[in-house]
Enzyme design. Structure first.
Site, short mmCIF file in Angstrom:
data_model
loop_
_atom_site.label_atom_id
_atom_site.label_comp_id
_atom_site.label_asym_id
_atom_site.label_seq_id
_atom_site.Cartn_x
_atom_site.Cartn_y
_atom_site.Cartn_z
N ALA A 65 -9.02 18.73 14.49
CA ALA A 65 -8.59 17.90 15.61
C ALA A 65 -9.65 16.81 15.84
O ALA A 65 -10.80 16.96 15.41
CB ALA A 65 -8.44 18.76 16.85
N GLY A 109 -8.40 22.41 13.11
CA GLY A 109 -6.97 22.10 13.19
C GLY A 109 -6.38 21.76 11.82
O GLY A 109 -5.18 21.92 11.60
N GLU A 112 -5.58 25.05 10.35
CA GLU A 112 -4.44 25.58 11.12
C GLU A 112 -3.14 24.85 10.76
O GLU A 112 -2.08 25.46 10.69
CB GLU A 112 -4.74 25.45 12.62
CG GLU A 112 -5.88 26.38 13.04
CD GLU A 112 -6.41 26.05 14.43
OE1 GLU A 112 -6.87 24.92 14.66
OE2 GLU A 112 -6.36 26.94 15.31
N GLU A 132 -14.78 25.68 14.91
CA GLU A 132 -14.74 25.26 16.33
C GLU A 132 -15.87 25.85 17.16
O GLU A 132 -16.31 25.26 18.14
CB GLU A 132 -13.39 25.65 16.95
CG GLU A 132 -12.20 24.83 16.47
CD GLU A 132 -11.52 25.41 15.25
OE1 GLU A 132 -12.13 26.26 14.54
OE2 GLU A 132 -10.37 25.03 15.00
N1 CAA Z 1 -12.89 14.42 14.40
C1 CAA Z 1 -13.30 13.13 14.48
N2 CAA Z 1 -14.00 12.53 13.50
C2 CAA Z 1 -14.32 13.24 12.42
C3 CAA Z 1 -13.94 14.60 12.29
C4 CAA Z 1 -13.19 15.18 13.34
N3 CAA Z 1 -12.74 16.45 13.29
N4 CAA Z 1 -14.42 15.07 11.11
C5 CAA Z 1 -15.07 14.05 10.53
N5 CAA Z 1 -15.02 12.94 11.31
C6 CAA Z 1 -15.59 11.63 11.05
C7 CAA Z 1 -17.11 11.63 11.18
O1 CAA Z 1 -17.49 11.51 12.52
C8 CAA Z 1 -17.50 10.45 10.32
O2 CAA Z 1 -17.25 9.29 11.07
P1 CAA Z 1 -18.33 8.05 10.96
O3 CAA Z 1 -18.28 7.61 9.54
O4 CAA Z 1 -17.78 7.04 11.92
O5 CAA Z 1 -19.66 8.61 11.34
C9 CAA Z 1 -16.45 10.48 9.19
O6 CAA Z 1 -15.37 11.27 9.69
C10 CAA Z 1 -16.97 11.13 7.92
O7 CAA Z 1 -17.50 12.39 8.27
P2 CAA Z 1 -18.99 12.87 7.87
O8 CAA Z 1 -19.91 11.71 7.77
O9 CAA Z 1 -19.38 13.98 8.78
O10 CAA Z 1 -18.68 13.40 6.39
P3 CAA Z 1 -19.46 14.56 5.59
O11 CAA Z 1 -18.92 14.51 4.21
O12 CAA Z 1 -20.93 14.44 5.78
O13 CAA Z 1 -19.00 15.95 6.29
C11 CAA Z 1 -17.40 17.47 7.27
C12 CAA Z 1 -17.67 16.36 6.23
C13 CAA Z 1 -18.18 18.73 6.88
C14 CAA Z 1 -15.91 17.75 7.23
C15 CAA Z 1 -17.85 16.99 8.67
O14 CAA Z 1 -17.26 15.72 8.92
C16 CAA Z 1 -17.44 17.90 9.80
O15 CAA Z 1 -18.06 18.92 10.01
N6 CAA Z 1 -16.36 17.53 10.55
C17 CAA Z 1 -15.92 18.29 11.72
C18 CAA Z 1 -15.22 19.54 11.35
C19 CAA Z 1 -14.83 20.32 12.61
O16 CAA Z 1 -15.66 20.70 13.42
N7 CAA Z 1 -13.50 20.55 12.77
C20 CAA Z 1 -12.98 21.24 13.93
C21 CAA Z 1 -12.52 20.25 14.98
S1 CAA Z 1 -12.03 21.01 16.50
C22 CAA Z 1 -10.47 21.57 16.22
O17 CAA Z 1 -9.89 21.39 15.17
C23 CAA Z 1 -9.81 22.29 17.38
C24 CAA Z 1 -8.56 23.02 17.04
O18 CAA Z 1 -8.54 24.20 16.83
C25 CAA Z 1 -7.26 22.31 17.02
#
Ligand code: CAA
Length: 258
Positions: A65, A109, A112, A132
């Site tokens: 998400a 998400g 999911e 999360e």
């Molecule tokens: N939401 C918003 N932006 C996101 C995102 C997310 N879930 N995941 C990645 N991005 C964005 C980053 O902020 C980054 O943006 P910028 O270039 O503007 O800085 C861009 O995508 C690229 O990401 P990274 O630089 O972090 O890329 P990476 O290769 O170093 O890492 C990753 C990849 C491990 C997937 C890392 O991006 C990450 O950990 N993302 C978040 C994953 C996460 O926590 N997901 C759960 C979300 S909460 C949820 O989903 C609730 C639910 O149950 C519905």
């Protein structure tokens, strides 16, 4: 007008949907989900489509998400909009089979959403997880319920509580994905599977999907009866007559999807 966040294509009788928000690794904003739900409903209603494929990019199916959108929300903001209900929840009412073609990250998400599909075919670079807990929340789109059913309580607890990622090989061993294929073969393999499904009789495909989902969601007595009644109902279709006649006559059936 903004560029579409979900690319819509048709391959024969297969509807192909590609999440297309690369700068955020396909983070699932409400806008993405609204477009996705609308496109899925259109394919569900289209009688020329027999199966749907949902995919992302080679780097990310979806990284979850949209954290940037969520970060400022209050309890009342999420409660009042019924966040993760509405169009998110509507995806489970799609009647035609939906295959998730997962390459790269399927996190939060994203994992999911893949589990919401009927089955997952993964590329060998796929990574699944429910991170999360690192954000001070929990999975909110079915992860705490679907993951233990898919891969066992022990593994689901491990992933959800430690936030670690599981690679494609472990996901296949655990039963989360139906097959793992080399990244460069992913879309060919998934379209081929979807094409096979789309060549089957649509009423029996839909009933099979409903019955398997009941096995997953209901009690055994009720679900066995649900299966039997649907089996009976298929004897009202022309495709059942054609399918069995073709077998006896040793030829391929010609289904009319009715
Ligand atoms: N939401 C918003 N932006 C996101 C995102 C997310 N879930 N995941 C990645 N991005 C964005 C980053 O902020 C980054 O943006 P910028 O270039 O503007 O800085 C861009 O995508 C690229 O990401 P990274 O630089 O972090 O890329 P990476 O290769 O170093 O890492 C990753 C990849 C491990 C997937 C890392 O991006 C990450 O950990 N993302 C978040 C994953 C996460 O926590 N997901 C759960 C979300 S909460 C949820 O989903 C609730 C639910 O149950 C519905």
């Amino acid at each position: 007008m903004n560029a579409p966040l979900v690319k819509v294509e048709v391959r024969g009788r297969v509807g192909l949907l590609t999440l297309d928000r690369p700068k955020t690794l396909n983070a699932l904003s409400n806008e993405v989900i609204n477009e996705l739900a609308e496109a899925m409903r259109a394919f569900d209603a289209d009688e020329n489509i027999g199966a749907i494929v949902l995919t992302g990019s080679e780097k990310a199916f979806a990284a979850g998400a949209d954290i940037s959108a969520m970060q400022g929300w209050s309890y009342m903001d999420v409660y009042k909009q019924d966040y993760l209900g509405g169009n998110w929840e509507s995806l489970k009412r799609i009647r035609k089979p939906v295959i998730a073609a997962v390459a790269g990250y399927a996190l939060g998400g994203g994992c999911e959403l893949a589990m919401q599909c009927d089955f997952i075919i993964a590329a060998d670079n796929a990574k699944f997880g429910q991170p999360e807990i690192k954000l001070g929340v929990i999975p909110g789109y079915g992860g705490t319920q679907r993951l233990p059913r898919a891969i066992s309580k022990a593994k689901a607890m491990d992933l959800i509580l430690t936030a670690r990622m599981m690679d494609a090989e472990e996901a296949e061993r655990a039963g989360l994905v139906s097959r793992v294929v080399p990244l460069e073969r992913l879309m060919d393999e998934v379209i081929e599977a979807a094409t096979i499904i789309a060549s089957m009789s649509l009423p029996s495909v839909i009933m099979a999907k409903e019955c398997v989902n009941m096995a997953y969601e209901g009690s055994l007595n009720d679900t066995l009866m649900f299966e039997r009644r649907n089996f009976h109902a298929l004897f009202a279709t022309e495709d059942q007559k054609e399918g069995m006649k073709a077998f006896v006559e040793k030829r391929k059936p010609e289904f009319k999807h009715q």
